[in-house]
Design a protein around this motif. Sequence first.
Motif, PDB file in Angstrom:
ATOM      1  N   PRO A 121       0.748  -1.260  -0.257  1.00 33.15           N
ATOM      2  CA  PRO A 121      -0.226   0.142   0.011  1.00 33.15           C
ATOM      3  C   PRO A 121       0.914   1.411   0.053  1.00 33.15           C
ATOM      4  O   PRO A 121       1.879   1.362   0.848  1.00 33.15           O
ATOM      5  CB  PRO A 121      -0.871  -0.042   1.135  1.00 33.15           C
ATOM      6  CG  PRO A 121      -1.013  -1.489   1.388  1.00 33.15           C
ATOM      7  CD  PRO A 121       0.417  -2.211   1.093  1.00 33.15           C
ATOM      8  N   ASP A 122       0.334   2.096  -0.979  1.00 28.72           N
ATOM      9  CA  ASP A 122       1.312   3.518  -1.089  1.00 28.72           C
ATOM     10  C   ASP A 122       2.622   3.370  -1.830  1.00 28.72           C
ATOM     11  O   ASP A 122       3.446   4.165  -1.753  1.00 28.72           O
ATOM     12  CB  ASP A 122       1.536   4.118   0.305  1.00 28.72           C
ATOM     13  CG  ASP A 122       1.326   5.703   0.075  1.00 28.72           C
ATOM     14  OD1 ASP A 122       1.033   6.245  -0.777  1.00 28.72           O
ATOM     15  OD2 ASP A 122       2.259   6.369   0.772  1.00 28.72           O
ATOM     16  N   GLY A 123       2.802   2.230  -2.474  1.00 29.94           N
ATOM     17  CA  GLY A 123       3.953   1.941  -3.123  1.00 29.94           C
ATOM     18  C   GLY A 123       3.762   2.456  -4.794  1.00 29.94           C
ATOM     19  O   GLY A 123       2.585   2.775  -5.029  1.00 29.94           O
ATOM     20  N   LEU A 124       4.946   2.835  -5.227  1.00 29.95           N
ATOM     21  CA  LEU A 124       5.116   3.561  -6.347  1.00 29.95           C
ATOM     22  C   LEU A 124       5.602   2.439  -7.468  1.00 29.95           C
ATOM     23  O   LEU A 124       6.733   1.934  -7.315  1.00 29.95           O
ATOM     24  CB  LEU A 124       5.910   4.751  -6.359  1.00 29.95           C
ATOM     25  CG  LEU A 124       6.412   5.765  -7.539  1.00 29.95           C
ATOM     26  CD1 LEU A 124       5.077   6.334  -8.352  1.00 29.95           C
ATOM     27  CD2 LEU A 124       7.338   6.720  -7.175  1.00 29.95           C
ATOM     28  N   LEU A 125       4.970   2.644  -8.815  1.00 25.10           N
ATOM     29  CA  LEU A 125       5.267   2.306  -9.931  1.00 25.10           C
ATOM     30  C   LEU A 125       5.822   3.453 -10.865  1.00 25.10           C
ATOM     31  O   LEU A 125       5.138   4.425 -11.086  1.00 25.10           O
ATOM     32  CB  LEU A 125       4.017   1.340 -10.547  1.00 25.10           C
ATOM     33  CG  LEU A 125       4.621   0.944 -12.267  1.00 25.10           C
ATOM     34  CD1 LEU A 125       5.630  -0.076 -12.328  1.00 25.10           C
ATOM     35  CD2 LEU A 125       3.211   0.516 -12.900  1.00 25.10           C
ATOM     36  N   LEU A 126       6.904   3.351 -11.410  1.00 27.51           N
ATOM     37  CA  LEU A 126       7.589   4.524 -12.278  1.00 27.51           C
ATOM     38  C   LEU A 126       8.445   4.041 -13.378  1.00 27.51           C
ATOM     39  O   LEU A 126       9.214   2.840 -13.133  1.00 27.51           O
ATOM     40  CB  LEU A 126       8.624   5.165 -11.323  1.00 27.51           C
ATOM     41  CG  LEU A 126       9.211   6.508 -11.652  1.00 27.51           C
ATOM     42  CD1 LEU A 126       8.144   7.480 -12.196  1.00 27.51           C
ATOM     43  CD2 LEU A 126      10.489   6.993 -10.878  1.00 27.51           C
ATOM     44  N   GLY A 127       7.946   4.293 -14.628  1.00 26.34           N
ATOM     45  CA  GLY A 127       8.600   3.656 -15.610  1.00 26.34           C
ATOM     46  C   GLY A 127       8.624   4.547 -16.863  1.00 26.34           C
ATOM     47  O   GLY A 127       7.917   5.613 -17.112  1.00 26.34           O
ATOM     48  N   ALA A 128       9.104   4.082 -17.981  1.00 25.79           N
ATOM     49  CA  ALA A 128       8.807   4.862 -19.340  1.00 25.79           C
ATOM     50  C   ALA A 128       9.081   3.676 -20.434  1.00 25.79           C
ATOM     51  O   ALA A 128       9.590   2.646 -19.940  1.00 25.79           O
ATOM     52  CB  ALA A 128      10.103   5.744 -19.597  1.00 25.79           C
ATOM     53  N   PHE A 129       8.678   4.015 -21.583  1.00 21.22           N
ATOM     54  CA  PHE A 129       8.842   3.215 -22.858  1.00 21.22           C
ATOM     55  C   PHE A 129       8.674   4.141 -24.174  1.00 21.22           C
ATOM     56  O   PHE A 129       8.319   5.203 -24.052  1.00 21.22           O
ATOM     57  CB  PHE A 129       7.955   2.007 -22.908  1.00 21.22           C
ATOM     58  CG  PHE A 129       6.402   2.560 -22.652  1.00 21.22           C
ATOM     59  CD1 PHE A 129       5.951   2.758 -23.949  1.00 21.22           C
ATOM     60  CD2 PHE A 129       5.721   2.618 -21.747  1.00 21.22           C
ATOM     61  CE1 PHE A 129       4.693   3.226 -23.787  1.00 21.22           C
ATOM     62  CE2 PHE A 129       4.503   2.912 -21.569  1.00 21.22           C
ATOM     63  CZ  PHE A 129       3.983   3.324 -22.922  1.00 21.22           C
ATOM     64  N   VAL A 130       9.290   3.615 -25.207  1.00 21.02           N
ATOM     65  CA  VAL A 130       9.056   4.186 -26.444  1.00 21.02           C
ATOM     66  C   VAL A 130       7.599   4.064 -26.979  1.00 21.02           C
ATOM     67  O   VAL A 130       7.145   2.883 -27.041  1.00 21.02           O
ATOM     68  CB  VAL A 130      10.076   3.632 -27.421  1.00 21.02           C
ATOM     69  CG1 VAL A 130       9.850   4.387 -28.756  1.00 21.02           C
ATOM     70  CG2 VAL A 130      11.541   3.949 -26.945  1.00 21.02           C
ATOM     71  N   GLY A 131       6.956   5.160 -27.078  1.00 19.37           N
ATOM     72  CA  GLY A 131       5.714   5.128 -27.334  1.00 19.37           C
ATOM     73  C   GLY A 131       5.272   5.340 -28.733  1.00 19.37           C
ATOM     74  O   GLY A 131       5.972   5.682 -29.649  1.00 19.37           O
ATOM     75  N   ASP A 132       3.747   5.490 -28.872  1.00 16.72           N
ATOM     76  CA  ASP A 132       2.986   5.535 -30.196  1.00 16.72           C
ATOM     77  C   ASP A 132       3.460   6.805 -31.028  1.00 16.72           C
ATOM     78  O   ASP A 132       3.780   7.889 -30.245  1.00 16.72           O
ATOM     79  CB  ASP A 132       1.592   5.583 -29.981  1.00 16.72           C
ATOM     80  CG  ASP A 132       0.919   5.579 -31.542  1.00 16.72           C
ATOM     81  OD1 ASP A 132       1.027   4.716 -32.263  1.00 16.72           O
ATOM     82  OD2 ASP A 132       0.144   6.651 -31.667  1.00 16.72           O
ATOM     83  N   GLY A 133       3.812   6.951 -32.360  1.00 22.82           N
ATOM     84  CA  GLY A 133       4.376   7.958 -32.959  1.00 22.82           C
ATOM     85  C   GLY A 133       5.743   7.952 -33.022  1.00 22.82           C
ATOM     86  O   GLY A 133       6.174   8.879 -33.609  1.00 22.82           O
ATOM     87  N   SER A 134       6.456   7.365 -32.740  1.00 20.32           N
ATOM     88  CA  SER A 134       7.769   7.121 -32.630  1.00 20.32           C
ATOM     89  C   SER A 134       8.323   6.568 -33.933  1.00 20.32           C
ATOM     90  O   SER A 134       7.498   5.713 -34.523  1.00 20.32           O
ATOM     91  CB  SER A 134       8.483   6.106 -31.549  1.00 20.32           C
ATOM     92  OG  SER A 134       8.377   6.673 -30.287  1.00 20.32           O
TER      93      SER A 134
END
Length: 263
Positions: free
Chosen positions: A112-125
Motif C-alpha cells: 500500500p502506497d507503493g510507487l510504480l515508475l517507468g518509461a517506454f518508447v511510445g506511439d508516434g515514434s
Amino acid sequence: MARLPASANFLAPLIAETLLDRLTMVTRNFPRALLIGAHDPALADRLRGICTELTIIEAGPRLAAASGAIIVEADALDLPFASFDLIVWPGGLDSVNDVPGALLRLRALLAPDGLLLGAFVGDGSLPRLRRAMMVDAVRPIGRMHPQIDLAAMGNLLQRVGFALPVVDVEALTVRYGDWLALVRDLRAVGLTSRLAPTPPPLTRAEAAQIAAAFAAQADPDGRIAESLRIVHFSGWAPHPDQPQPARRGSGTASLSEALKPKG
C-alpha cells in the motif's frame, strides 16, 4: 542486444536519468525495490544506494547473467504480494505479451502506497522509418516494435487499480546519416521486432528500397531527423492517506457563471 556493449544503448542512460530525477521529487523512503531490466548499470547502482533491498528481473538470459537478475517475463512474475515499495521499469512494457496482465501483477506486488515508475518508447515514434518501410514492393510484414499510445497507457493504469496515475510524453530527435545506422541503434536498445515467429529476413532488394526511401527524407545537410516519443508513467498502490478526488456533484462553483463574459 546482449551481444553488444552496454555503451551501444544510447537510450538507457537517458531514460534512467529522467526516472531518477522524478524519483528525487518523491519525499518518502522506498526500502524494497524491484527493477525490471538492468540495461543501465548506473541505474541499478543508484537504486541500491536509495533502497535497502533491490531485486532485479530480466527476460533475456544473457542480460540476466550480466546483471545477476532473476530470469522471468514481467507478465509472468510470481512473487509474494505487497513485497515491494517501489517498482522501476525503464523500458520494455510494450514488449510483453500481456500488457494489462503485467500491470495487474505489478499492482499486486506493490505494498500500500507503493510507487510504480517507468518509461517506454511510445506511439508516434520512428515516423520516417515507418514511412520508408511502407514503400511499394516491400512485403507488409510486421518487423517493427509494437507501440502503445499515451491515452491507452493512462486507461490501463486506471483499469488495473493504480491510484493517482500520471502519464506524459517527451519528444527526442536523433539524426542519422543512413538507414543502417538507425537499425544498429534500434538493435542496441531492443526496439526491433520481438514478434514470434520471426518474419523472414528482408531481401537485398527490399533493404535497398527501404534505405532509399529513408534517405529521401533527409534534411538539406543530408542527415535524416528521426523522432522518438518517450512515454513516462507512474501510479501508486491505493492507500487511505492518499489524496482523493472530490465526490461527483459536490462542487459549489458554477461553470456557466465562470464562462460569462466580463463586462
